[in-house]
Structures are given as C-alpha cells and as structure tokens.
Write an enzyme that holds these catalytic residues in place. Structure first.
Site, mmCIF file in Angstrom:
data_model
loop_
_atom_site.group_PDB
_atom_site.id
_atom_site.type_symbol
_atom_site.label_atom_id
_atom_site.label_comp_id
_atom_site.label_asym_id
_atom_site.label_seq_id
_atom_site.Cartn_x
_atom_site.Cartn_y
_atom_site.Cartn_z
ATOM 1 N N THR A 35 47.038 -45.543 38.997
ATOM 2 C CA THR A 35 45.634 -45.110 39.011
ATOM 3 C C THR A 35 45.359 -44.133 37.877
ATOM 4 O OG1 THR A 35 45.698 -45.261 41.413
ATOM 5 C CG2 THR A 35 43.780 -44.190 40.451
ATOM 6 N N CYS A 36 46.214 -43.141 37.702
ATOM 7 C CA CYS A 36 46.015 -42.133 36.679
ATOM 8 C C CYS A 36 46.012 -42.768 35.285
ATOM 9 C CB CYS A 36 47.105 -41.059 36.759
ATOM 10 S SG CYS A 36 47.299 -40.348 38.408
ATOM 11 N N SER A 37 46.933 -43.703 35.051
ATOM 12 C CA SER A 37 47.097 -44.284 33.722
ATOM 13 C C SER A 37 46.084 -45.368 33.416
ATOM 14 C CB SER A 37 48.489 -44.897 33.571
ATOM 15 O OG SER A 37 49.459 -43.898 33.712
#
Lengths: 169, 170
Positions: free
Chosen positions: B56-58
């Site tokens: 999700t972050c990337s």
C-alpha cells in the site's frame, strides 16, 4: 544471559515474504515462521545483521553469503538465512537488491523476540535505530542445537562472515 | 492521547539521510530533523506510513506525493516529510527506489518517539512488524501548529491521507 554452543535455539515467531518464482518481483504477503517447526531436523546457517540497507551489512556482510550460498549448501546445509530487526517487507526488498531469490531466506525479527531470547541484541536508541536491534553474528544450527556461534566483537565482519562459517562446516 | 487540530506539533528528533545530487547512490551522513526547530516559521506536510517497501505504501501512497510534489510546494508547503517506524537507512533506500530525489525528507521513527508523542502509533506485533509503528496519517503543521489531521480508518488503504487529500486541504 547469551546463548552459547550446545544450547537449543529459542522457539520464536519470525516473518518473511516468500519468493514467488512466477512473479519474482512481486512483494508477496509476509508469512509467519516458527523457528522450532521450520528448523527441526535441519542444518541451518543463520547470519544476523544490525540493519538492512546499512553500509557494513550491505557491503561487507551480505555479499559474501550471496556469492557462497551454493558452496555452503553443498556442504550439507539445508537452509541459509539472513535475519535482522527490520520487518519482512524491508528484508524482502533488501534481498531482491542482491537477487537472492529463494537461495537465502530473508527473515525478520521485528518484534525482537528471537534476539532478546538469545541475548544477542543491542539498544540502538542513541542512533535512532530503535531499542532492540540484533547484533552481528553467524550461527550454525543442527537440529535446533547451536553448533557454532560467532558474535562480532567490533564493527568489522570477521567471525560472522561466510568464510568463517564455511571453515566450520 | 492523540494530537488534534489546534495543538502544537510535538518536538521530536528524527533522523534522515540527505539526498546527494552529485552522488545519488552515496550513503551520506545522517542528519537530525527536529520537529520544532526545523518546522518553525514553515508550512510542513507530514505523511505517516506503516511500512517502507510495503505494497500500500509503495503503490498507493508515496508515488502520488512524488509526482505531485511541485503542485504541493506551489501551494505554499515548504517541507514535505514522510515518516515511518522503519529506521532512516531503510527510509533512505526506499526513497531512492521511489525516485524521491531529495524533494521529500524520508525520516525514520525507529525509536517510536513520534508515534508515542502524537498518539499515532500502531502495534503491529501480531503480524510480526514490531510494537511501535506509525499508522497512516497526514498532518499539516503551520508554524508549529497542527492545522489539518487525517488518519486513515483502515491503514491498509489510502482514502484521506493521499496527495490529492493534501492538495484539497491547502
């Protein structure tokens, strides 16, 4: 009290992101690994680094194992694993920079359970690296028993490096 | 106790590795980011993420900030800081991979200080990611005061903490 040769390794829950040969670049969902279950009946070379993506670990420690992993396994070692206090996503990404595939199991002890149980942790808060960081060491584990332990005394890679371990196999 | 709009943003020292334009692959000396001293007189966007290199972050969170950084700065933001519970070496490596190029300060809160001071921490020990991680959040700090705070209700998604949310709030 630190673990020593002859001791049984502690039962701990670690994590790793499994390698997917069909999607080698994908970041798979981390799985949990229980040390006693995963290492029972096996010969394991486990090397620990204070930090993925840090200079010494990335330049002087990891590369030797990446280069020698086939030689190490040819000497009867079932699993070669790298462990750090970083989480499984970070360990996976770091391993990918060396193209380890499934040759080296990139393990995470982000909860600090395993390192703390063995007394092989340092407090990294002064350097803003967190309160529980694994020390630099290498271990040969045979059916859950420690048969070699090299804990690095200084900042260099000597007793925990691939050549030191291979000499003991 | 969690911070809220109107509060003074807590003073914490985080570490980051500055981007070296001449030698982008070099690992330069870490610097300290003081969230009181270095934010004084500035408009700062602080983005909290649970984990560098995680899907999700990337995929959903950081990239939009990288592509929209000029728009963000054009709206008066002086500094954009991305922080997680990872250490600063990891944040630096992640920033390099995401093409941040020094436009976003990639800071590490491995000691858990920011998480504890803001109340925006997340215990991820059940999934073996450690007990003091940061949740997904977006804070605007204007001359030391919190003027906007959005916390993702489901940290695995990006709905109120994305780059578009920031632009809408400016």
């Amino acid at each position: 009290m630190a673990i020593k040769v002859g001791d049984t390794i502690p039962e701990s829950t670690l994590s790793y992101a499994p390698y997917n040969p069909e999607h080698p670049d994908a970041c798979s969902l981390p799985q949990l690994l229980k040390t006693h279950e995963a290492f029972k009946g096996k010969k394991v070379v486990l090397f620990a680094v204070p930090g993925a993506f840090t200079p010494t670990c990335s330049e002087n420690h990891m590369p030797e194992y990446v280069k020698d992993v086939a030689d190490i396994k040819s000497k009867g070692v079932d699993i070669v694993a790298c462990i750090a206090s970083n989480d499984a996503f970070v360990m996976d990404a770091w391993g990918k920079t060396y193209n380890v595939k499934d040759n080296i199991l990139m393990l995470s002890d982000a909860n600090g359970e395993f390192g703390s149980a063995m007394g092989l942790v340092n407090d990294g808060t002064k350097n803003r690296m967190g309160p529980i960081r694994l020390a630099r060491f290498a271990m040969i584990i045979d059916d859950l028993k420690v048969v070699y332990l090299g804990v690095e005394p200084g900042r260099d890679v000597t007793v925990s490096g691939a050549p030191a371990v291979e000499a003991k196999l | 106790m969690t911070i809220k709009v109107g509060d003074e943003f807590p003073q914490v020292q985080l570490k980051y590795i500055p981007f070296n334009k001449e030698n982008p692959d070099a690992c330069t000396s870490p610097q300290v980011l003081d969230t009181k001293k270095d934010f004084a007189g500035k408009k700062v966007a602080v983005i909290g993420v649970p984990g560098a290199f995680s899907p999700t972050c990337s995929v959903k969170h950081l990239p939009a900030y990288v592509t929209k950084i000029n728009e963000i700065k054009a709206k008066g933001v002086d500094l954009v800081v991305c922080v997680s519970g990872n250490d600063f070496f990891v944040m630096s490596a992640w920033g390099k991979e995401e093409g941040v190029q020094g436009n976003i300060i990639m800071a590490g809160d491995a000691n858990g200080e920011l998480g504890r001071a803001t109340g925006l921490s997340l215990d991820l020990s059940k999934v073996a990611m450690g007990p003091v991680r940061l949740t997904r959040f977006l804070v605007i700090v204007d001359n030391g005061k919190v003027t906007h705070l959005s916390v993702e209700p489901d940290p695995t998604d990006v709905t109120v903490t994305g780059a578009d949310n920031l632009l809408a709030a400016l």
